[in-house]
Enzyme design. Structure first.
Site, PDB file in Angstrom:
ATOM      1  N   LYS A  41      45.222  40.780  29.395  1.00 19.50           N
ATOM      2  CA  LYS A  41      43.983  39.719  29.158  1.00 19.50           C
ATOM      3  C   LYS A  41      42.677  40.241  29.931  1.00 19.50           C
ATOM      4  O   LYS A  41      42.959  41.360  31.182  1.00 19.50           O
ATOM      5  CB  LYS A  41      44.678  38.690  29.147  1.00 19.50           C
ATOM      6  N   ARG A 135      55.160  26.982  35.936  1.00 24.61           N
ATOM      7  CA  ARG A 135      53.677  26.922  35.207  1.00 24.61           C
ATOM      8  C   ARG A 135      54.027  26.493  33.893  1.00 24.61           C
ATOM      9  O   ARG A 135      54.435  25.040  33.484  1.00 24.61           O
ATOM     10  CB  ARG A 135      52.822  27.636  35.633  1.00 24.61           C
ATOM     11  N   HIS A 161      58.904  34.107  33.900  1.00 23.02           N
ATOM     12  CA  HIS A 161      57.586  35.134  35.205  1.00 23.02           C
ATOM     13  C   HIS A 161      58.423  34.740  36.414  1.00 23.02           C
ATOM     14  O   HIS A 161      58.706  33.639  37.387  1.00 23.02           O
ATOM     15  CB  HIS A 161      56.247  34.509  34.377  1.00 23.02           C
ATOM     16  N   ARG A 220      56.141  43.762  31.805  1.00 23.41           N
ATOM     17  CA  ARG A 220      54.740  43.004  30.839  1.00 23.41           C
ATOM     18  C   ARG A 220      53.950  43.823  32.621  1.00 23.41           C
ATOM     19  O   ARG A 220      53.171  42.927  33.194  1.00 23.41           O
ATOM     20  CB  ARG A 220      54.681  41.362  31.254  1.00 23.41           C
ATOM     21  N   TYR A 266      17.300  36.301  51.315  1.00 21.82           N
ATOM     22  CA  TYR A 266      17.663  34.986  50.799  1.00 21.82           C
ATOM     23  C   TYR A 266      18.067  34.279  51.722  1.00 21.82           C
ATOM     24  O   TYR A 266      19.040  34.819  52.081  1.00 21.82           O
ATOM     25  CB  TYR A 266      18.585  34.466  49.435  1.00 21.82           C
ATOM     26  N   CYS A 313      22.460  38.808  45.861  1.00 19.97           N
ATOM     27  CA  CYS A 313      21.585  37.740  44.532  1.00 19.97           C
ATOM     28  C   CYS A 313      22.432  38.322  43.313  1.00 19.97           C
ATOM     29  O   CYS A 313      23.606  38.795  43.776  1.00 19.97           O
ATOM     30  CB  CYS A 313      20.168  38.890  44.186  1.00 19.97           C
ATOM     31  N   MET A 314      22.351  37.087  42.650  1.00 23.85           N
ATOM     32  CA  MET A 314      23.431  37.529  40.920  1.00 23.85           C
ATOM     33  C   MET A 314      22.843  38.333  40.792  1.00 23.85           C
ATOM     34  O   MET A 314      23.756  39.310  40.230  1.00 23.85           O
ATOM     35  CB  MET A 314      22.140  35.651  40.347  1.00 23.85           C
ATOM     36  N   ASP A 315      21.816  39.308  41.343  1.00 21.37           N
ATOM     37  CA  ASP A 315      21.599  40.663  40.172  1.00 21.37           C
ATOM     38  C   ASP A 315      20.904  41.795  40.654  1.00 21.37           C
ATOM     39  O   ASP A 315      20.840  43.181  40.296  1.00 21.37           O
ATOM     40  CB  ASP A 315      20.606  40.852  38.818  1.00 21.37           C
TER      41      ASP A 315
END
Ligand SMILES: *Cc1c(COP(=O)(O)O)cnc(C)c1O
Length: 387
Positions: A41, A135, A161, A220, A266, A313-315
């Site tokens: 997943k 769950r 689980h 699993r 920043y 920062c973001m990037d």
């Protein structure tokens, strides 16, 4: 100048040999290879589900688990065969897709089973049993029995689980044995009354590592397939040695010579105390580097740990490379992995950011190309939209 993979701004390296090693190590705790269900997943916890599944099917792995319908269809569209179990919720109105792609859906509760049956489309399912995590799952044996009479639901398996099997606290171990007993009792009743329960399974990675004497049709396996533990402090199984498969790398793309008492980035959260060499690397929190590592985390440049300075920062982010001799543009920066004698593990980052490696890994990869290394071959595989 050695230019590594630096036509990419930043990248993930996945070592197939490590994955293979982990599969073999984990197999020593199993009776046969068919018990191995690889949990892929969230794009195989950031490692790239499609490529990994191809590699694993060559190693004889036949069963996979994902969280969503879209993840399952992606595997089928890329010609992954074998069982694919969807562990999470799928809207019953999507039954035709489950049927068309030969997927297995988890039945999350009794009403859900009724809704699916009402679609009048045949679907393969595994029934989830709630043994205490609260769950997903059903705890009433009568409800489970009723589902067996639904004509459109083909019951291929039944599972539960464990929710504290990673702990070595006495209470937690006791709770886990209670979950195991509840599970076995339900399976026992069903079998005794001749219900064909199909594949029975209970353990995830820690279930296998810490309760390896259990022996069900599937285990699993998610996090330990990738060679890491969820956290530094978890109970470990000394019988096997896992190898981390993923490294996260970037490169220096710009160097600033900054005077003392200047601020970086920043919010001006970092002030230089001397003349400082600040390198900029093109990776940020949108790539999955947690912003909470700002002014806290480290990376490796030329075999040496250096600090992350200023806010991530973001990037992009900034690092202090004043202490690194002969540092230059395009030097590789290791955020997770090894460089020379130095190593930063994903467990270390999870510890610093107060989370588990599962979260950090599963958030990687959006925008980052993955480079697969295995044996002699270095195969470059690019996700779409990455150049
Ligand atoms: C994610 C998941 C797993 C895999 O867990 P790991 O701890 O990563 O091995 C197994 N079973 C279920 C139901 C899951 O949701």
């Amino acid at each position: 100048m050695e230019r590594n993979y630096d036509k990419y701004r930043s990248w993930i390296e996945v070592d197939f040999n490590a994955i293979n090693h982990n599969i073999n190590e984990l197999m020593t705790l199993l009776e046969n290879r068919d018990q191995f269900m690889a949990v892929v997943k969230a794009d195989a916890y950031g490692h790239g589900a499609v490529d990994l599944c191809h590699m694993m099917s060559e190693q004889g792995i036949k069963s996979y688990a994902v969280a969503t319908l879209a993840e399952a269809i992606e595997l089928r569209e890329n010609h992954i065969m074998g069982d694919i179990l969807i562990l999470g919720y799928t809207d019953p109105r999507q039954s035709h897709l489950l049927n068309q792609y030969h997927l297995i859906q988890t039945i999350v509760d009794f009403d859900y089973a009724m809704e699916f049956n009402a679609q009048e489309i045949s679907v393969d399912v595994h029934i989830a049993i709630d043994t205490g995590m609260h769950r997903l799952g059903i705890s009433s044996v009568d409800e489970i029995k009723k589902i067996f009479s639904f004509p459109y639901l083909h019951i291929k398996g039944i599972f539960s689980h464990l929710c504290v099997c990673d702990s070595d606290k006495k209470d937690d171990i006791q709770f886990t044995y209670q979950q195991i007993k509840l599970f076995e009792d339900i399976i026992h009743i069903l079998k005794q009354e001749n219900y064909d329960v199909g594949k029975v399974h209970l353990q995830s990675s820690y279930g296998l590592l810490n309760y390896s004497n259990l022996n069900y049709d599937y285990v699993r396996i998610g996090i330990s397939l990738f060679g890491v533990y969820s956290s530094l402090h978890d109970k470990r199984n000394d019988k096997i040695q896992l190898k981390p498969a993923l490294s996260l790398k970037s490169q220096i793309i710009h160097i600033n010579e900054v005077e003392k008492e200047e601020t970086i980035g920043y919010g001006r959260t970092y002030t230089t105390i001397q003349k400082t060499k600040i390198a900029v690397i093109p990776i940020g929190y949108a790539d999955g580097v947690p912003r909470s590592l700002s002014n806290k985390g480290q990376v490796i440049v030329k075999g040496q740990r250096v600090p992350i300075v200023g806010r991530i920062c973001m990037d992009q982010m900034m690092i202090d490379v004043t202490g690194v001799q002969d540092v230059s543009l395009h030097d590789v920066v290791t955020i997770v992995g090894e460089d020379d004698q130095e190593k930063i593990s994903i467990e270390e980052l999870a510890d610093l950011t107060d989370t588990i490696t599962n979260e950090l890994l599963s958030r990687l990869g959006y925008r980052l190309p993955r480079i697969y290394k295995g044996g002699e071959n270095i195969e470059e595989t690019l996700s779409t939209n990455i150049y």
